[in-house]
Design a protein around this motif. Structure first.
Motif, short mmCIF file in Angstrom:
data_model
loop_
_atom_site.label_atom_id
_atom_site.label_comp_id
_atom_site.label_asym_id
_atom_site.label_seq_id
_atom_site.Cartn_x
_atom_site.Cartn_y
_atom_site.Cartn_z
N VAL A 128 10.83 4.79 -11.25
CA VAL A 128 9.64 5.17 -11.85
C VAL A 128 9.64 4.95 -13.54
O VAL A 128 8.82 4.37 -14.32
N LEU A 130 0.32 2.93 -11.98
CA LEU A 130 0.76 3.41 -10.91
C LEU A 130 -0.14 3.03 -9.81
O LEU A 130 0.50 2.41 -8.53
N GLN A 175 0.42 -0.64 -8.76
CA GLN A 175 1.57 -0.64 -8.14
C GLN A 175 1.14 -0.45 -6.44
O GLN A 175 1.83 -1.17 -5.66
N LYS A 176 0.70 0.69 -6.33
CA LYS A 176 0.41 1.21 -4.79
C LYS A 176 -0.52 0.02 -4.18
O LYS A 176 -0.17 -0.17 -3.13
N ALA A 180 1.53 -2.95 -3.20
CA ALA A 180 2.25 -2.55 -2.20
C ALA A 180 1.33 -2.83 -0.80
O ALA A 180 1.92 -3.26 0.34
N LEU A 181 0.28 -2.06 -0.87
CA LEU A 181 -0.71 -2.18 0.15
C LEU A 181 -1.03 -3.59 0.63
O LEU A 181 -1.13 -3.91 1.84
#
Lengths: 392, 561
Positions: free
Chosen positions: B4, B40, B43-44, B47-48
């Motif tokens: 992070v 953030l 980033q999420k 990833a998804l």
């Protein structure tokens, strides 16, 4: 701590009686096979005790002693029971001669801590023998299948000819049957068509998802992981039942695509597990370094990340391949006669018209799995070497 | 994770400076907190996006089938779909009265079965109800043949009275709307166009409610299931009986005032119908099979008329529905309780023997020098990697009466030639073969746990005066328990759902619940019961899986090597 224990020669009474006891055990089996167990025990004990004594006290030299004993017992065996007994005799001769010297020189204690009591030493070796027996249990079924597949008869057991090592007892006819039968060849073709397609699907989707899953921030990571791993956990019969019901609803039951999709789903957990495991050791600063030097994300992926995680991807692919290649329950339900795979054909063979061709196929499959195992081992070593290079 | 802090500088360079309000700001002037959140979120999302294709793939190819199976274990629409009128009419009937239902129910049953037998659905319903009441299958088959005769009574009388009623064209001219009639007459089957869908003439539904309703069903069936030309098709016998009902029913007075097409023929028919021979449906069904005059079949239909049922689940645990709620089946019909217990018992036996055989080997592997251990590991991994079918066939070959093990035992004189051991087609065979097949799954987790236990602990215990046994039992064993737990759950989960090996070496006494599931899917075709049994098995496995996750963590699953 090896070789810490000073070793010395042991007294005759010790080693001769131990060898005699072992001889009695061997004699029991040979004796019961010949009709009289008691006589076997007595003859075995006396003969092996005497052998140990003569080898260590009269001949004394180890190598000639062992060879002499091998030849002697082989000849005795040949005179008594022909070629099979010759082999057994030679093995016995080697074992008892080696055993005598091993005990006589006190070598058995060399690798053990010096403070062990005789009882502990005995337990140590009994334990090893037990473990050896379990390992034999593990490997015997696979080893038994191989020689049986060369049987000249349609039997599932060793014929007297085979035990006599008579060439007439062996043949390649079951292999010829495999290569000449259209059923088996169709099954082979189906297997070879289905497994790679399913592997490709699971590796493609799986690698992508594994990279996504190993990002630092993934919402619902546990739930997603549980869903992706579930095909491995749910019993195959339940997956098969569900897929049979659902795929018949949407018209995929009995089609090539249906089987490929089902197998891909079953292979995915293996890809996810192996690739995420590889990514755990992946050093993220490498991708940042690549980005720093101006590489696009795609270029970074193919030039930096992919070569490093490739061993994990390939071994995941191998797992997925073997899952599909070996799978029979799901294909039984989702497939129709047109998608009959090799395991399916074997399953039919075992259940209905049992024929030794199955053993020939089994031997071929064992050879394939040995090759896969070797590949995996090599990949694992390469992966460790690569990981050793990158700082962690 | 520590990443992070590492990723922050990338997305918002450390050019944040303080403004007058005291907030730390990023280079573009937004507050640092918001800017971080945005990074953030991105980033999420990334990833998804990477995970999404696989997730969708697994949801469609795997989770949906499982959900479908669970749905099938409670789904029960076939009764209400095949016998809609009967289940409606039967709703008020009291099974406790001990009397067969009244005449309207039998008439509804006649109509339902007539339509069902035209669509060839009555045998399917019969087999469905046969799971609940033995004999229902043949009852419905017989009734399917019987309803034809009942309808013909009216058909013959109408046709004998006036040839006009014989022809499909006449019926269509009378019931169909004018536009539709024009379209269907112009339609040519050879042209490949779709047949124009039947349209009812206005007012018919009020005048001839029953005839119109049945004719709609008939038209739909002819046009879309049989794909015949409706215009030339002669109607079902059912239409005649409904027509009779309408002519003599509550709308008779309005019919008398009717003046559309075929009004003359209808008037004549109305007059004649008063003297027609009638059918007593209750008696006719009792003639077909006396079971229809008794209560059990009606009770069964009533009990299973809902769209969902717990009947399959009750069946799967040896229970059945009765007027007073669920009850255990008679002793001689209980199958699944024994089968579940046997599956559990044998899985436990297999797990136990795996622990017994796996523990020493894992200990040896963990305590040998690495080079030797790796060599011996091959002996464990080779069976693990060998095809399941290969190992099962090997055991079939070895365990047979004339197989390798029996031959060896006979040769050694341990077993008499005429008393060869029965090692296959029973529980022994299943337990031996499955222990062998699942043993690597026990050894590998045990080994990975044992490899982390320092050997110095044992030596320390001994040097403090512990005997061998105490040192092992009090010091080493407790540390290896996680390995035993992981291995046991893994072996247990795998063995409880095994199908192939028990099927081949298990005979009749060594089979598992999964063999029964397969039997219901492919042989008895009782899919609902198969789904219910599968759902129970799935629940057991998921509970174990949850326990495994708690003890070991699913991320720690290792695959041999």
């Amino acid at each position: 701590m090896t070789a810490l224990t000073p070793i010395s020669r042991t007294p005759v009474s010790f080693y001769a009686s131990v060898v005699a006891a072992a001889g009695a055990l061997a004699g029991l089996f040979v004796g019961t096979a010949q009709g009289s167990g008691l006589l076997g025990i007595i003859v075995g004990a006396i003969a092996m005790g005497a052998l140990a004594f003569v080898l260590t006290q009269v001949i004394k030299a180890e190598k000639p002693g062992i060879w002499g004993s091998v030849v002697l017992l082989a000849v005795i065996g040949f005179l008594l029971g022909g070629i099979p007994a010759l082999v057994i005799g030679a093995l016995f001769g080697w074992f008892f001669a080696w055993f005598s010297f091993w005990l006589y020189e006190g070598r058995y204690r060399r690798k053990l801590p010096p403070y062990l009591t005789p009882g502990q030493v005995l337990w140590h070796f009994v334990f090893r023998v037990i473990c050896g027996a379990i390992l034999v249990f593990l490997i015997t079924p696979i080893l038994v299948v191989m020689p049986l597949s060369f049987n000249a008869e349609n039997f599932f057991t060793f014929t007297p000819e085979m035990l006599r090592f008579d060439p007439a007892g062996y043949s390649l006819k079951h292999y010829r049957a495999f290569f000449n039968s259209s059923d088996w060849q169709n099954a082979l073709r189906n297997s070879v068509m289905i497994a790679p397609a399913a592997t490709l699907l699971s590796v493609g989707f799986g690698t992508l998802a594994a990279i996504g899953l190993s990002q630092p921030h993934v919402p619902f990571r546990r739930a997603i992981m549980a869903i992706l791993i579930s095909p491995m956990i749910v019993p195959l019969i339940i997956s098969a039942a569900g897929m049979y019901f659902f795929y018949s609803r949407i018209g995929l039951q009995g089609t090539y695509i249906g089987v490929v999709l089902a197998h891909a789903a079953l292979g995915i957990p293996f890809v996810i597990i192996t690739v995420t495991a590889t990514l755990v050791g992946f050093d993220r600063s490498l991708t940042r370094a690549a980005a720093n030097m101006g590489a696009s994300p795609i270029r970074t992926f193919f030039k930096v990340q992919m070569p490093l995680i490739l061993p994990g991807v390939i071994s995941g692919g191998l797992f997925a391949f073997i899952t599909s290649f070996d799978e029979v329950v799901v294909v039984l339900f989702v497939g129709s006669a047109g998608q009959k795979t090799l395991p399916w054909q074997m399953f039919i063979g075992l259940r209905e018209q049992i024929s030794p061709t199955i053993l020939a196929v089994a031997t071929l499959l064992v050879v394939i799995s040995v090759m896969l195992l070797t590949t995996l081992e090599l990949l694992r070593r390469r992966s460790e070497r690569l990981r050793g290079m990158s700082p962690s | 994770m520590s990443d992070v802090t590492e990723t922050i500088p990338q997305d918002s360079p450390e050019q944040g400076r303080k403004k007058s309000d005291g907030k730390i700001r990023a280079a573009d002037g937004t507050s640092l907190k918001r800017s971080l959140n945005r990074a953030l979120r991105r980033q999420k999302l990334r990833a998804l996006i990477l995970i999404a294709p696989l997730l969708i793939f697994v949801l469609v190819t795997f989770i949906a089938p499982i959900a479908d199976m669970l749905f099938r274990s409670v789904e029960n629409q076939i009764v209400a779909q095949t016998l809609p009128r009967t289940t409606d009419a039967l709703a008020d009937w009291e099974a406790a009265s001990g009397q067969a239902p009244g005449a309207p129910v039998y008439k509804a049953l006649y109509e339902d079965i007539f339509i069902a037998q035209e669509r060839k659905l009555h045998t399917r319903l019969g087999s469905r109800l046969n799971y609940e009441l033995t004999g229902a299958s043949s009852l419905f088959r017989k009734s399917g043949r019987g309803v034809g005769d009942m309808g013909e009574v009216y058909q013959d009388q109408f046709e004998d009275f006036d040839d006009f009623w014989k022809m499909g064209e006449n019926w269509n001219a009378f019931l169909g709307s004018d536009e539709w009639l024009a379209e269907i007459q112009a339609w040519d089957k050879a042209s490949g166009d779709d047949q124009p869908a039947f349209e009812m003439r206005d007012g018919m539904e009020e005048l001839f409610p029953q005839t119109a309703a049945k004719y709609e069903i008939f038209a739909d069936f002819v046009q879309y299931e049989d794909e015949d030309n409706l215009y030339k098709e002669d109607p079902w016998a059912l239409i005649y009986s409904s027509f009779y009902d309408d002519l003599t029913g509550p709308t008779a007075t309005q019919i008398a005032a009717y003046d559309g097409p075929a009004a003359a023929q209808i008037k004549a028919a109305t007059a004649a119908a008063a003297d027609f021979e009638t059918v007593d449906y209750a008696a006719a069904f009792a003639d077909v099979d006396k079971d229809w005059a008794e209560t059990p079949i009606w009770e069964t239909i009533q009990t299973y008329s809902g769209p969902f049922t717990n009947g399959y689940f009750l069946n799967a645990v040896d229970m059945q529905k009765s007027p007073d709620g669920a009850e255990l089946r008679p002793e001689n019909q209980r199958v699944y309780g024994t089968l579940f217990l046997r599956t559990l018992f044998m899985s436990l036996m297999i797990t136990g023997s795996c622990i017994l055989l796996g523990y020493p080997v894992a200990w040896l592997l963990a305590n040998l020098p690495a080079r030797t251990a790796n060599l011996l590991m091959i002996l464990v991994l080779l069976p693990f990697w060998t095809s399941l079918l290969v190992r099962t066939s090997a055991w079939k070959v070895m365990l047979q009466q004339q197989g390798v093990i029996n031959d060896t035992l006979v040769w050694l004189g341990i077993v008499d030639n005429f008393n060869r051991l029965a090692l296959i087609n029973n529980q022994t065979g299943t337990i031996i073969a499955m222990t062998h097949i699942l043993l690597p799954f026990m050894i590998l987790p045990l080994y990975s746990v044992m490899a982390t236990i320092p050997p110095a602990f044992l030596r320390a215990a001994k040097s403090l005066g512990a005997t061998n046994w105490t040192a092992f039992w009090r010091v080493y064993f407790p540390q290896s328990v996680p390995g035993i737990g992981a291995g046991s759950i893994l072996v247990f989960i795998l063995s409880i759902g095994y199908y192939i090996t028990p099927e081949i070496v298990g005979g009749t006494t060594g089979t598992f619940i999964s063999n029964r599931i397969a039997y219901h899917i492919s042989s008895s075709l009782n899919w609902g019961l198969a789904a219910a049994l599968g759902a129970i098995l799935l629940a057991v496995v998921l509970a174990l899986y949850w326990a495994y996750d708690k003890i070991v963590g699913i991320d720690n699953v290792k695959l041999g090597g």
